[in-house]
Design an enzyme around this catalytic site. Sequence first.
Site, PDB file in Angstrom:
ATOM      1  N   TYR A 163       0.464  -1.114  -0.005  1.00 12.66           N
ATOM      2  CA  TYR A 163      -0.082  -0.082  -0.035  1.00 12.66           C
ATOM      3  C   TYR A 163       1.086   1.179  -0.058  1.00 12.66           C
ATOM      4  O   TYR A 163       0.834   2.240  -0.745  1.00 12.66           O
ATOM      5  CB  TYR A 163      -0.885  -0.016   1.217  1.00 12.66           C
ATOM      6  CG  TYR A 163      -1.822   1.308   1.660  1.00 12.66           C
ATOM      7  CD1 TYR A 163      -2.900   1.451   0.464  1.00 12.66           C
ATOM      8  CD2 TYR A 163      -1.754   2.102   2.300  1.00 12.66           C
ATOM      9  CE1 TYR A 163      -3.719   2.399   0.613  1.00 12.66           C
ATOM     10  CE2 TYR A 163      -2.620   3.366   2.494  1.00 12.66           C
ATOM     11  CZ  TYR A 163      -3.726   3.276   1.810  1.00 12.66           C
ATOM     12  OH  TYR A 163      -4.509   4.231   1.789  1.00 12.66           O
ATOM     13  N   ASN A 192      -4.931   8.410   9.328  1.00 12.52           N
ATOM     14  CA  ASN A 192      -6.414   7.779   9.946  1.00 12.52           C
ATOM     15  C   ASN A 192      -7.389   8.750   9.746  1.00 12.52           C
ATOM     16  O   ASN A 192      -7.508   9.589  10.647  1.00 12.52           O
ATOM     17  CB  ASN A 192      -6.119   7.002  11.005  1.00 12.52           C
ATOM     18  CG  ASN A 192      -4.900   6.057  10.975  1.00 12.52           C
ATOM     19  OD1 ASN A 192      -5.237   5.145  10.196  1.00 12.52           O
ATOM     20  ND2 ASN A 192      -3.961   6.244  11.665  1.00 12.52           N
ATOM     21  N   THR A 235       0.363   3.748  19.102  1.00 13.22           N
ATOM     22  CA  THR A 235      -0.155   5.008  19.124  1.00 13.22           C
ATOM     23  C   THR A 235      -0.589   5.480  17.558  1.00 13.22           C
ATOM     24  O   THR A 235       0.260   5.169  16.403  1.00 13.22           O
ATOM     25  CB  THR A 235       1.107   6.214  19.699  1.00 13.22           C
ATOM     26  OG1 THR A 235       2.204   6.007  18.796  1.00 13.22           O
ATOM     27  CG2 THR A 235       0.994   6.059  21.207  1.00 13.22           C
TER      28      THR A 235
HETATM   29  P1  NAD Z   1     -12.987   3.703   0.619  1.00 14.56           P
HETATM   30  O1  NAD Z   1     -12.395   2.072   0.729  1.00 14.56           O
HETATM   31  O2  NAD Z   1     -14.278   3.963   1.645  1.00 14.56           O
HETATM   32  O3  NAD Z   1     -13.076   4.346  -0.631  1.00 14.56           O
HETATM   33  C1  NAD Z   1     -12.482   3.978  -1.832  1.00 14.56           C
HETATM   34  C2  NAD Z   1     -13.517   3.646  -3.219  1.00 14.56           C
HETATM   35  O4  NAD Z   1     -12.932   3.484  -4.096  1.00 14.56           O
HETATM   36  C3  NAD Z   1     -14.357   2.435  -2.556  1.00 14.56           C
HETATM   37  O5  NAD Z   1     -15.841   2.727  -2.724  1.00 14.56           O
HETATM   38  C4  NAD Z   1     -14.142   1.372  -3.781  1.00 14.56           C
HETATM   39  O6  NAD Z   1     -15.393   0.827  -4.337  1.00 14.56           O
HETATM   40  C5  NAD Z   1     -13.405   2.503  -4.741  1.00 14.56           C
HETATM   41  N1  NAD Z   1     -12.836   1.861  -5.691  1.00 14.56           N
HETATM   42  C6  NAD Z   1     -11.703   0.902  -5.544  1.00 14.56           C
HETATM   43  N2  NAD Z   1     -11.276   0.679  -6.814  1.00 14.56           N
HETATM   44  C7  NAD Z   1     -11.760   1.387  -7.796  1.00 14.56           C
HETATM   45  C8  NAD Z   1     -11.749   1.114  -9.148  1.00 14.56           C
HETATM   46  N3  NAD Z   1     -10.766   0.457  -9.662  1.00 14.56           N
HETATM   47  N4  NAD Z   1     -12.524   2.111  -9.882  1.00 14.56           N
HETATM   48  C9  NAD Z   1     -13.437   2.931  -9.098  1.00 14.56           C
HETATM   49  N5  NAD Z   1     -13.626   2.884  -7.680  1.00 14.56           N
HETATM   50  C10 NAD Z   1     -12.697   1.949  -7.063  1.00 14.56           C
HETATM   51  O7  NAD Z   1     -11.769   4.354   1.358  1.00 14.56           O
HETATM   52  P2  NAD Z   1     -11.790   5.838   1.807  1.00 14.56           P
HETATM   53  O8  NAD Z   1     -11.423   5.808   3.377  1.00 14.56           O
HETATM   54  O9  NAD Z   1     -12.646   6.884   1.534  1.00 14.56           O
HETATM   55  O10 NAD Z   1     -10.321   6.371   1.203  1.00 14.56           O
HETATM   56  C11 NAD Z   1     -10.215   7.127   0.076  1.00 14.56           C
HETATM   57  C12 NAD Z   1      -8.689   7.385  -0.466  1.00 14.56           C
HETATM   58  O11 NAD Z   1      -7.967   7.906   0.849  1.00 14.56           O
HETATM   59  C13 NAD Z   1      -7.928   6.110  -0.728  1.00 14.56           C
HETATM   60  O12 NAD Z   1      -7.263   6.552  -1.919  1.00 14.56           O
HETATM   61  C14 NAD Z   1      -7.119   5.809   0.333  1.00 14.56           C
HETATM   62  O13 NAD Z   1      -6.106   5.127   0.063  1.00 14.56           O
HETATM   63  C15 NAD Z   1      -6.873   7.251   0.985  1.00 14.56           C
HETATM   64  N6  NAD Z   1      -6.613   7.260   2.543  1.00 14.56           N
HETATM   65  C16 NAD Z   1      -7.637   7.005   3.379  1.00 14.56           C
HETATM   66  C17 NAD Z   1      -7.312   7.069   4.662  1.00 14.56           C
HETATM   67  C18 NAD Z   1      -8.300   6.589   5.522  1.00 14.56           C
HETATM   68  O14 NAD Z   1      -7.873   6.731   6.897  1.00 14.56           O
HETATM   69  N7  NAD Z   1      -9.824   6.353   5.269  1.00 14.56           N
HETATM   70  C19 NAD Z   1      -5.961   7.179   4.915  1.00 14.56           C
HETATM   71  C20 NAD Z   1      -5.043   7.361   4.228  1.00 14.56           C
HETATM   72  C21 NAD Z   1      -5.333   7.429   2.727  1.00 14.56           C
END
Ligand code: NAD
Length: 348
Positions: A163, A192, A235
């Site tokens: 990742y 997060n 943490t």
């Molecule tokens: P999430 O899993 O709720 O949302 C991601 C969405 O992307 C999902 O609904 C999934 O169906 C969609 N998806 C995946 N592959 C796809 C594709 N090929 N085509 C179209 N849609 C696709 O995750 P989130 O928490 O909303 O995260 C959003 C972004 O933020 C991501 O890039 C994640 O890596 C990044 N991020 C999130 C966090 C966190 O704490 N939530 C932390 C660091 C980075």
Amino acid sequence: MEKSPQTIEKQTTKKTDLIVITGAGGFIGGNLAQYFTKKGFTNIRAVDKKPLCQWYLHVAGVENLCLDVSDEDNCARVCENAVEVYNLAADMGGMGFIERFRVECLRSILINTHMVEAAYKAGVKRYFYSSSACVYNTLLQKDPKVRALKESDAYPAMAERGYGWEKLVSEMFCQEYWHERGMKTFIARFHNVYGPNGTWDGGREKAPAAMCRKVIEAIDAKDLSINIWGNGEQTRSFMYIDDCVKGIDMITHCDELIATPINLGSSELVTINELVSKVEKIAGKKLKRSYNLSAPLGVAGRNSDNTFIKKVLNWEPNTTLDKGLAVTYSWIKGQHAAKKAGKRIGRG
Ligand code: NAD
């Protein structure tokens, strides 16, 4: 050639300009579509590969497309006429998912690779990429009493396997689309994120949602015990979703931050044991704790150094964990009750 700030074309987005958000059936993307709609933007295209019935949020007035953006042709369709693109699609989850499914995480490289190219070809004015604190050098995160991570700590690189490396390479793509091709790209490293309308069960949920769910389930089952991954002394900091979407907007509209990765996270550091205590306080119950020392843990400690964001934006995520958790707990409680009653619920 790198453009000097003087040659950067000034451009403001009109309320009628087309904004594209990928991953909009998920947690942050869905909340971002809602945020821009509330701000008065009237031309939003939300995209996700999940069927519409599984999206967390259906925002009124938004065009919803169910398309897989790891496919080049789909990306061209998605970016048609777009003025701004927010790429939040990724195959991701909490530590349990990231450590178990590295191949799926790495394959998200296809998403940003095709999206950034399609955005460039479509003449998009601003492109936002959602990176992660998992890009940071893991050797700096071996102690729960960590020094907060500043942007320069990503290099020399030793990111989280799978990742983290995918995010780091995708960041580089975004930076080069500015340096070589002149498309304005913006990169936030989320720490997060938690809040309502996100994954709370099924294995992809993150610690705050997992702890809320475990406490709710324990109370419901009248078995006041909870199992915690690790010894609970690891943490983390947790950013509330409202701060996240506001930060995305501010970062994407700040030309000082073009092609410049920036932390977007809270600097309120807690142990997982403290997180559980906060949830117990909200629930009004004390639970007997047991610890699973062989569960996936991730790094021992991680916090966001917010010196840079405070300097550039004169702001940092500031919703307290107590406040954000109370809202999140109440939302998950509602979801849990709806699931028990056989009603439809949002799914990650
Ligand atoms: P999430 O899993 O709720 O949302 C991601 C969405 O992307 C999902 O609904 C999934 O169906 C969609 N998806 C995946 N592959 C796809 C594709 N090929 N085509 C179209 N849609 C696709 O995750 P989130 O928490 O909303 O995260 C959003 C972004 O933020 C991501 O890039 C994640 O890596 C990044 N991020 C999130 C966090 C966190 O704490 N939530 C932390 C660091 C980075």
